[in-house]
Design a protein around this motif. Structure first.
Motif, PDB file in Angstrom:
ATOM      1  N   LEU A 116       1.946 -37.158   8.951  1.00 38.35           N
ATOM      2  CA  LEU A 116       1.781 -36.937   7.515  1.00 38.35           C
ATOM      3  C   LEU A 116       1.564 -35.465   7.202  1.00 38.35           C
ATOM      4  CD1 LEU A 116      -0.470 -40.029   6.857  1.00 38.35           C
ATOM      5  CD2 LEU A 116       1.770 -39.653   5.801  1.00 38.35           C
ATOM      6  N   LEU A 117       0.779 -34.792   8.020  1.00 35.18           N
ATOM      7  CA  LEU A 117       0.532 -33.366   7.825  1.00 35.18           C
ATOM      8  C   LEU A 117       1.839 -32.585   7.918  1.00 35.18           C
ATOM      9  CD1 LEU A 117      -2.072 -31.487   7.555  1.00 35.18           C
ATOM     10  CD2 LEU A 117      -1.742 -31.032   9.981  1.00 35.18           C
ATOM     11  N   ALA A 118       2.630 -32.894   8.939  1.00 34.75           N
ATOM     12  CA  ALA A 118       3.904 -32.199   9.116  1.00 34.75           C
ATOM     13  C   ALA A 118       4.883 -32.529   7.996  1.00 34.75           C
ATOM     14  CB  ALA A 118       4.510 -32.572  10.464  1.00 34.75           C
ATOM     15  N   THR A 119       4.882 -33.774   7.540  1.00 35.44           N
ATOM     16  CA  THR A 119       5.773 -34.165   6.448  1.00 35.44           C
ATOM     17  C   THR A 119       5.388 -33.460   5.156  1.00 35.44           C
ATOM     18  OG1 THR A 119       6.105 -36.321   7.488  1.00 35.44           O
ATOM     19  CG2 THR A 119       6.714 -36.137   5.169  1.00 35.44           C
ATOM     20  N   GLY A 120       4.092 -33.394   4.885  1.00 41.03           N
ATOM     21  CA  GLY A 120       3.629 -32.658   3.711  1.00 41.03           C
ATOM     22  C   GLY A 120       3.976 -31.187   3.798  1.00 41.03           C
ATOM     23  N   ALA A 121       3.877 -30.621   4.991  1.00 44.61           N
ATOM     24  CA  ALA A 121       4.208 -29.207   5.173  1.00 44.61           C
ATOM     25  C   ALA A 121       5.688 -28.939   4.930  1.00 44.61           C
ATOM     26  CB  ALA A 121       3.829 -28.775   6.594  1.00 44.61           C
ATOM     27  N   ARG A 122       6.527 -29.876   5.292  1.00 40.73           N
ATOM     28  CA  ARG A 122       7.975 -29.676   5.174  1.00 40.73           C
ATOM     29  C   ARG A 122       8.503 -29.989   3.781  1.00 40.73           C
ATOM     30  NH1 ARG A 122      12.371 -28.071   4.766  1.00 40.73           N
ATOM     31  NH2 ARG A 122      14.169 -28.381   6.108  1.00 40.73           N
ATOM     32  N   TYR A 123       7.952 -31.029   3.147  1.00 38.72           N
ATOM     33  CA  TYR A 123       8.535 -31.509   1.890  1.00 38.72           C
ATOM     34  C   TYR A 123       7.584 -31.458   0.695  1.00 38.72           C
ATOM     35  CZ  TYR A 123      11.876 -33.363   5.248  1.00 38.72           C
ATOM     36  OH  TYR A 123      12.788 -33.474   6.266  1.00 38.72           O
ATOM     37  N   GLY A 124       6.284 -31.269   0.932  1.00 40.10           N
ATOM     38  CA  GLY A 124       5.317 -31.321  -0.157  1.00 40.10           C
ATOM     39  C   GLY A 124       4.890 -32.749  -0.433  1.00 40.10           C
ATOM     40  N   LEU A 125       3.711 -32.893  -1.036  1.00 42.49           N
ATOM     41  CA  LEU A 125       3.153 -34.226  -1.272  1.00 42.49           C
ATOM     42  C   LEU A 125       4.034 -35.057  -2.187  1.00 42.49           C
ATOM     43  CD1 LEU A 125       0.919 -36.365  -1.099  1.00 42.49           C
ATOM     44  CD2 LEU A 125      -0.266 -35.156  -2.942  1.00 42.49           C
ATOM     45  N   ARG A 126       4.510 -34.480  -3.283  1.00 41.95           N
ATOM     46  CA  ARG A 126       5.259 -35.274  -4.263  1.00 41.95           C
ATOM     47  C   ARG A 126       6.502 -35.893  -3.644  1.00 41.95           C
ATOM     48  NH1 ARG A 126       9.449 -34.746  -7.414  1.00 41.95           N
ATOM     49  NH2 ARG A 126       9.808 -32.565  -6.850  1.00 41.95           N
ATOM     50  N   ARG A 127       7.272 -35.090  -2.895  1.00 40.19           N
ATOM     51  CA  ARG A 127       8.496 -35.614  -2.292  1.00 40.19           C
ATOM     52  C   ARG A 127       8.203 -36.561  -1.136  1.00 40.19           C
ATOM     53  NH1 ARG A 127      12.034 -30.686  -0.731  1.00 40.19           N
ATOM     54  NH2 ARG A 127      13.546 -32.297  -0.241  1.00 40.19           N
ATOM     55  N   ALA A 128       7.031 -36.423  -0.541  1.00 38.28           N
ATOM     56  CA  ALA A 128       6.677 -37.262   0.613  1.00 38.28           C
ATOM     57  C   ALA A 128       5.999 -38.571   0.221  1.00 38.28           C
ATOM     58  CB  ALA A 128       5.761 -36.481   1.558  1.00 38.28           C
ATOM     59  N   LEU A 129       5.698 -38.775  -1.067  1.00 41.96           N
ATOM     60  CA  LEU A 129       4.926 -39.959  -1.469  1.00 41.96           C
ATOM     61  C   LEU A 129       5.542 -41.287  -1.031  1.00 41.96           C
ATOM     62  CD1 LEU A 129       3.419 -39.095  -4.969  1.00 41.96           C
ATOM     63  CD2 LEU A 129       2.188 -39.564  -2.835  1.00 41.96           C
ATOM     64  N   PRO A 130       6.860 -41.491  -1.138  1.00 43.41           N
ATOM     65  CA  PRO A 130       7.398 -42.771  -0.640  1.00 43.41           C
ATOM     66  C   PRO A 130       7.090 -42.987   0.841  1.00 43.41           C
ATOM     67  CG  PRO A 130       9.009 -41.684  -2.034  1.00 43.41           C
ATOM     68  CD  PRO A 130       7.894 -40.704  -1.812  1.00 43.41           C
ATOM     69  N   PHE A 131       7.181 -41.913   1.633  1.00 51.01           N
ATOM     70  CA  PHE A 131       6.855 -41.994   3.052  1.00 51.01           C
ATOM     71  C   PHE A 131       5.379 -42.339   3.241  1.00 51.01           C
ATOM     72  CE2 PHE A 131       5.481 -39.840   7.002  1.00 51.01           C
ATOM     73  CZ  PHE A 131       6.301 -40.496   7.916  1.00 51.01           C
ATOM     74  N   VAL A 132       4.517 -41.683   2.459  1.00 50.62           N
ATOM     75  CA  VAL A 132       3.072 -41.928   2.552  1.00 50.62           C
ATOM     76  C   VAL A 132       2.750 -43.395   2.268  1.00 50.62           C
ATOM     77  CG1 VAL A 132       0.804 -41.362   1.559  1.00 50.62           C
ATOM     78  CG2 VAL A 132       2.475 -39.543   1.971  1.00 50.62           C
ATOM     79  N   PHE A 133       3.339 -43.950   1.203  1.00 56.78           N
ATOM     80  CA  PHE A 133       3.081 -45.349   0.873  1.00 56.78           C
ATOM     81  C   PHE A 133       3.648 -46.281   1.944  1.00 56.78           C
ATOM     82  CE2 PHE A 133       2.797 -43.721  -3.636  1.00 56.78           C
ATOM     83  CZ  PHE A 133       1.414 -43.850  -3.697  1.00 56.78           C
ATOM     84  N   GLY A 134       4.770 -45.899   2.533  1.00 57.20           N
ATOM     85  CA  GLY A 134       5.309 -46.683   3.645  1.00 57.20           C
ATOM     86  C   GLY A 134       4.355 -46.705   4.824  1.00 57.20           C
ATOM     87  N   VAL A 135       3.760 -45.546   5.124  1.00 52.67           N
ATOM     88  CA  VAL A 135       2.790 -45.474   6.222  1.00 52.67           C
ATOM     89  C   VAL A 135       1.587 -46.368   5.914  1.00 52.67           C
ATOM     90  CG1 VAL A 135       1.206 -43.955   7.484  1.00 52.67           C
ATOM     91  CG2 VAL A 135       3.520 -43.165   6.940  1.00 52.67           C
ATOM     92  N   CYS A 136       1.112 -46.318   4.669  1.00 56.89           N
ATOM     93  CA  CYS A 136      -0.048 -47.140   4.291  1.00 56.89           C
ATOM     94  C   CYS A 136       0.249 -48.625   4.461  1.00 56.89           C
ATOM     95  CB  CYS A 136      -0.443 -46.856   2.846  1.00 56.89           C
ATOM     96  SG  CYS A 136      -1.180 -45.225   2.586  1.00 56.89           S
ATOM     97  N   LEU A 137       1.399 -49.059   3.994  1.00 58.40           N
ATOM     98  CA  LEU A 137       1.729 -50.491   4.059  1.00 58.40           C
ATOM     99  C   LEU A 137       2.194 -50.919   5.451  1.00 58.40           C
ATOM    100  CD1 LEU A 137       3.411 -51.052   0.596  1.00 58.40           C
ATOM    101  CD2 LEU A 137       1.134 -51.734   1.343  1.00 58.40           C
ATOM    102  N   GLY A 138       2.680 -49.966   6.250  1.00 59.20           N
ATOM    103  CA  GLY A 138       3.153 -50.304   7.586  1.00 59.20           C
ATOM    104  C   GLY A 138       2.067 -50.888   8.472  1.00 59.20           C
ATOM    105  N   LYS A 139       0.821 -50.479   8.241  1.00 58.04           N
ATOM    106  CA  LYS A 139      -0.274 -51.033   9.052  1.00 58.04           C
ATOM    107  C   LYS A 139      -0.442 -52.524   8.802  1.00 58.04           C
ATOM    108  CE  LYS A 139      -3.592 -48.356  10.410  1.00 58.04           C
ATOM    109  NZ  LYS A 139      -4.730 -47.413  10.361  1.00 58.04           N
ATOM    110  N   GLN A 140      -0.062 -52.967   7.597  1.00 56.78           N
ATOM    111  CA  GLN A 140      -0.149 -54.396   7.291  1.00 56.78           C
ATOM    112  C   GLN A 140       0.785 -55.212   8.195  1.00 56.78           C
ATOM    113  OE1 GLN A 140      -2.397 -55.569   4.886  1.00 56.78           O
ATOM    114  NE2 GLN A 140      -3.048 -53.417   4.865  1.00 56.78           N
TER     115      GLN A 140
END
Length: 199
Positions: free
Chosen positions: A26-50
């Motif tokens: 997540l840190l590397a993704t935010g560094a490369r794309y910024g939080l706004r563009r990475a949000l779909p990825f972030v939510f995928g990571v959150c739900l992936g644990k389910q």
């Protein structure tokens, strides 16, 4: 017969909030794309644990006792995947390309099912924080909701932290050292979970 929800929440926060394969990604993704563009990825990571919590809650760990080699293979296969992600992080540069496509929701879903640390946290939830005899549904819902809440708090923070770091070092000589450091921390966190049993 219940889950020690407050104790598990404290434990979950201590694990989800600290460096590990998912947070380094997540840190590397935010560094490369910024939080706004990475949000779909972030939510995928959150739900992936389910995708791990529910099968574990409804008997996957019993299967592990009868087919232990399958889980050993999953553990090492997962570690190799995270190390491959680390190699990609090491070779990323932070110069933002407006045309570059940020990883999406589906890519995020894969992070935790292939993350040994996630399996260790979830297993601890069912074995160390759930009283014997707790109904599977009650234990699973409690653990699932606590982990989702903690992830929704910490995962965007890690991603935004990556964005802020990128603003400081993008295009500078320090950039490659940052990316290699993130990759090294990712590998170290995987090895720690593998050899220290998630403790």
């Amino acid at each position: 017969m219940s889950v020690a929800a407050i104790s598990f929440a404290v434990f979950a926060a201590s694990q989800v909030g600290t460096p590990g394969p998912a947070n380094m990604t997540l840190l590397a993704t935010g560094a490369r794309y910024g939080l706004r563009r990475a949000l779909p990825f972030v939510f995928g990571v959150c739900l992936g644990k389910q995708l791990v919590i529910w099968p574990v809650g409804f008997g996957l760990m019993q299967l592990a006792e009868t087919v232990p080699w399958a889980f050993e293979a999953l553990k090492w296969g997962s570690a190799l995947y995270i190390i491959w992600l680390a190699w990609r992080v090491a070779n990323l540069r932070l110069t933002v390309d407006a045309d570059a496509k940020a990883p999406g929701f589906a890519a995020g879903l894969l992070v935790h099912p292939l993350n040994p640390k996630a399996w260790a946290i979830i297993t601890a939830g069912f074995t160390a924080f759930s009283a014997p005899g707790t109904p599977s549904f009650e234990a699973t819902v409690t653990i699932a909701l606590i982990l989702l809440g903690v992830q929704l708090l910490f995962h965007p923070m890690w991603t935004y932290g990556g964005e802020r770091i990128a603003r400081l070092v993008a295009g500078k000589p320090e950039e490659k050292y940052l990316m290699w450091s993130l990759a090294a921390l990712t590998v170290a966190s995987v090895l720690f979970v593998l050899f220290a049993g998630g403790k």
